[in-house]
Structures are given as structure tokens and as C-alpha cells.
Design a protein around this motif. Structure first.
Motif, PDB file in Angstrom:
ATOM      1  N   SER A  61      55.746  31.239 -15.797  1.00  0.00           N
ATOM      2  CA  SER A  61      55.604  29.933 -16.453  1.00  0.00           C
ATOM      3  C   SER A  61      55.731  28.822 -15.427  1.00  0.00           C
ATOM      4  O   SER A  61      56.126  29.047 -14.280  1.00  0.00           O
ATOM      5  CB  SER A  61      56.672  29.758 -17.533  1.00  0.00           C
ATOM      6  OG  SER A  61      57.926  29.487 -16.941  1.00  0.00           O
ATOM      7  N   GLU A  62      55.430  27.627 -15.875  1.00  0.00           N
ATOM      8  CA  GLU A  62      55.571  26.445 -15.019  1.00  0.00           C
ATOM      9  C   GLU A  62      57.021  26.233 -14.605  1.00  0.00           C
ATOM     10  O   GLU A  62      57.301  25.593 -13.614  1.00  0.00           O
ATOM     11  CB  GLU A  62      55.021  25.220 -15.748  1.00  0.00           C
ATOM     12  CG  GLU A  62      53.530  25.307 -15.988  1.00  0.00           C
ATOM     13  CD  GLU A  62      52.999  24.202 -16.880  1.00  0.00           C
ATOM     14  OE1 GLU A  62      53.779  23.630 -17.681  1.00  0.00           O
ATOM     15  OE2 GLU A  62      51.793  23.903 -16.775  1.00  0.00           O
ATOM     16  N   SER A  63      57.967  26.778 -15.390  1.00  0.00           N
ATOM     17  CA  SER A  63      59.397  26.626 -15.079  1.00  0.00           C
ATOM     18  C   SER A  63      59.979  27.896 -14.439  1.00  0.00           C
ATOM     19  O   SER A  63      61.185  28.089 -14.451  1.00  0.00           O
ATOM     20  CB  SER A  63      60.175  26.267 -16.345  1.00  0.00           C
ATOM     21  OG  SER A  63      60.020  27.294 -17.308  1.00  0.00           O
ATOM     22  N   ASP A  64      59.119  28.782 -13.902  1.00  0.00           N
ATOM     23  CA  ASP A  64      59.506  29.997 -13.186  1.00  0.00           C
ATOM     24  C   ASP A  64      60.080  31.110 -14.065  1.00  0.00           C
ATOM     25  O   ASP A  64      60.714  32.029 -13.562  1.00  0.00           O
ATOM     26  CB  ASP A  64      60.476  29.698 -12.040  1.00  0.00           C
ATOM     27  CG  ASP A  64      59.753  29.500 -10.723  1.00  0.00           C
ATOM     28  OD1 ASP A  64      58.537  29.783 -10.679  1.00  0.00           O
ATOM     29  OD2 ASP A  64      60.395  29.081  -9.752  1.00  0.00           O
ATOM     30  N   THR A  65      59.869  31.060 -15.359  1.00  0.00           N
ATOM     31  CA  THR A  65      60.255  32.159 -16.244  1.00  0.00           C
ATOM     32  C   THR A  65      59.187  33.241 -16.134  1.00  0.00           C
ATOM     33  O   THR A  65      57.992  32.930 -16.083  1.00  0.00           O
ATOM     34  CB  THR A  65      60.361  31.666 -17.706  1.00  0.00           C
ATOM     35  OG1 THR A  65      61.338  30.631 -17.767  1.00  0.00           O
ATOM     36  CG2 THR A  65      60.743  32.789 -18.653  1.00  0.00           C
TER      37      THR A  65
END
Length: 152
Positions: A61-65
Motif C-alpha cells: 500500500s501507499e502506507s507500506d502495508t
């Protein structure tokens, strides 16, 4: 807060997933879609158009998930034949009808269809309805460098 997944990680990259999303074969062809994960969270896929996901693929994801894609069991016909040649004959006839088809060394799998079931049975095939993860072949023009193997 919804998570937006935009990147498929390389297959060789071993990484733990933070979340898991089970999808049917048809759902794994949706490169831009909203899904709910079992934990109740909303995830959005914003992948390159035409992306087909496979069992075990990892997305970031964009948040590194990191999200692991799992092939969800779904209704399928499992086709078995008396000989390997008979199984090839069944694959040939299904291919002529452009049917999405999973090919393993010992069986074929396809979405349930009574007309195709009748045709296969007339060819001497044993057709069983099962609940099984379905991973149809991408086709000669749909591989995009992604190779997978069957563990059957």
C-alpha cells in the motif's frame, strides 16, 4: 481508514504480510476495485490495468502495508479422464470454446456450466463439482512475465 494498494511486489521477494485478502478467480482480475477484508477494513486495489493476481501475490500500500492475495475456494468442475490423451482432448475442446481453464497434470478445472459438463461427459470424462481455489491459465498473451506453477 482505507488502505490503497498500488504496487505488486516481485514474486521472489519473501516478506511477511500484514493482511490477507481471499479472492475468487474473477475477483483477481479486478485491478481497480474496493474490497472488505475479514477484519472489516476497506482496501482499494489501484493496480495497472489488466493486472491479474495469483494466489500468494503480495501487494504494497501507499502506507507500506503488505497484503497477501489468497485464491478463495469457489465452485468449479474438476475434470478427470481415463488417459492423459483423453485429458488433452478435453482441454482441446474447452480451448476451442475459449473457456477459462486451470490445467494440472491430472485434471482440468473450469467454472460450472451444464452444457460443457454434458460435452465432457460425452467425451468420456469424469466431471465432479467441487469447492476449490481456481487459477485459470492467463493465456499466451496474458502472462506479462508472471510465471506460476501448480503444486498438484
Amino acid at each position: 481508514m482505507a488502505l490503497i494498494f498500488t504496487q505488486r511486489l516481485p514474486r521472489a521477494q519473501e516478506q511477511e504480510a500484514d493482511l490477507t485478502l481471499a479472492l475468487t478467480a474473477e475477483e483477481r482480475t479486478r485491478s481497480r476495485h474496493k474490497f472488505q477484508i475479514p477484519e472489516g477494513q476497506t482496501v482499494f486495489l489501484r493496480l495497472a490495468r489488466g493486472t491479474v493476481l495469483y494466489d500468494g501475490d503480495l501487494l504494497r500500500s501507499e502506507s507500506d502495508t503488505v497484503l497477501r492475495i489468497v485464491a478463495k475456494p469457489e465452485p468449479v468442475f474438476t475434470v478427470q479422464a481415463p488417459t492423459p490423451l483423453d485429458l488433452l482432448r478435453g482441454a482441446y475442446h474447452l480451448g476451442n470454446r475459449h473457456v477459462p481453464l486451470e490445467i494440472t497434470p491430472t485434471c482440468l478445472r473450469l467454472a460450472p456450466d451444464s452444457v460443457l459438463q454434458n460435452m465432457l461427459e460425452q467425451l468420456g470424462m469424469d466431471v465432479t463439482e467441487e469447492l476449490h481455489p481456481f487459477q485459470p491459465e492467463a493465456g499466451a498473451y496474458g502472462q506479462q512475465g508472471h510465471h506460476h506453477s501448480h503444486s498438484h
